[in-house]
Design a protein around this motif. Structure first.
Motif, short mmCIF file in Angstrom:
data_model
loop_
_atom_site.label_atom_id
_atom_site.label_comp_id
_atom_site.label_asym_id
_atom_site.label_seq_id
_atom_site.Cartn_x
_atom_site.Cartn_y
_atom_site.Cartn_z
N GLY A 99 47.53 33.24 11.31
CA GLY A 99 47.67 31.89 10.54
C GLY A 99 49.15 31.34 10.68
O GLY A 99 49.47 30.27 10.66
N VAL A 100 50.13 32.35 10.27
CA VAL A 100 51.54 32.09 10.45
C VAL A 100 52.11 31.72 11.72
O VAL A 100 52.77 30.64 11.60
N TRP A 101 51.42 32.31 12.86
CA TRP A 101 51.60 31.56 14.01
C TRP A 101 51.11 30.05 14.42
O TRP A 101 51.97 29.62 14.90
N THR A 102 50.06 30.04 13.69
CA THR A 102 49.44 28.74 13.96
C THR A 102 50.47 27.60 13.28
O THR A 102 50.62 26.57 13.64
N ILE A 103 51.15 28.06 12.16
CA ILE A 103 52.08 27.07 11.53
C ILE A 103 53.47 26.70 12.12
O ILE A 103 53.61 25.80 12.41
N ILE A 104 53.68 27.73 13.10
CA ILE A 104 55.03 27.77 13.70
C ILE A 104 54.68 27.42 15.28
O ILE A 104 55.64 27.07 15.93
N SER A 105 53.53 27.54 15.94
CA SER A 105 53.28 27.43 17.23
C SER A 105 53.90 26.08 17.91
O SER A 105 54.43 25.81 18.85
N VAL A 119 52.16 18.72 14.15
CA VAL A 119 52.62 19.65 13.27
C VAL A 119 51.59 19.41 12.06
O VAL A 119 51.47 20.45 11.45
N VAL A 120 51.33 18.44 11.67
CA VAL A 120 50.48 18.14 10.41
C VAL A 120 49.18 19.01 10.76
O VAL A 120 48.69 19.77 9.84
N ASN A 121 48.41 19.03 11.85
CA ASN A 121 47.31 19.72 12.00
C ASN A 121 47.61 21.38 11.96
O ASN A 121 46.88 22.06 11.15
#
Length: 161
Positions: A99-105, A119-121
């Motif tokens: 989940g954290v990776w998804t935020i910063i990816s 970014v929003v997605n």
């Protein structure tokens, strides 16, 4: 000639502990919170995998492949978590990291993919995924607290021969 003794599961030295682990897995999977977290995590993972096509950024091949792989992995990690209770905590932490990776990816994967849409997605889906993973870990920990309140583990209840 050797005499083979056939033993049953009832004579297994860890039978009480095995029964308690099975009961904990059933309790974790049968609570409304556990079922809701499992269902929402599955939907979140599947949405993350399909989000490049749903949100319309499938032209960014690196982020598309990233979201596809991470979404499938997330859905697999948290779906059916009650069936593998002993690994629930590790799976929940791994899913939280996804989940954290998804935020910063959007800022980390190669290419210029950090558009408003991506970014929003990814920030919204990553935040939901992280919260669901933490909730899965809390559900499993809740069954551990319930067991501690009832008097400890099955090992401590075993009577020495």
């Amino acid at each position: 000639m050797t005499d083979r003794t056939h033993t049953t599961m009832e004579s297994h030295p860890d039978i009480l502990d095995m029964r308690e682990r099975h009961a904990r897995a059933e309790r974790a999977a049968s609570t409304q919170q556990g079922q809701a977290v499992e269902a929402l995590a599955l939907v979140t993972g599947l949405y993350l995998a399909a989000s490049p096509w749903i949100a319309g950024f499938n032209g960014f091949s690196t982020l598309t492949v990233n979201n596809l792989i991470i979404g499938i992995a997330y859905a697999l990690l948290l779906s059916g978590f009650g069936h593998a209770y002993e690994r629930t905590h590790a799976r929940a932490w791994a899913a939280a990291l996804l989940g954290v990776w998804t935020i910063i990816s959007p800022w980390v994967v190669s290419g210029d993919v950090d558009t408003t849409r991506t970014v929003v997605n990814n920030v919204i889906v990553g935040a939901v995924a992280t919260l669901l993973a933490l909730a899965a870990g809390a559900t499993a920990a809740g069954t551990d607290r319930d067991r501690a309140r009832r008097g400890g583990s099955a090992r401590s209840a075993r009577i020495a021969p």
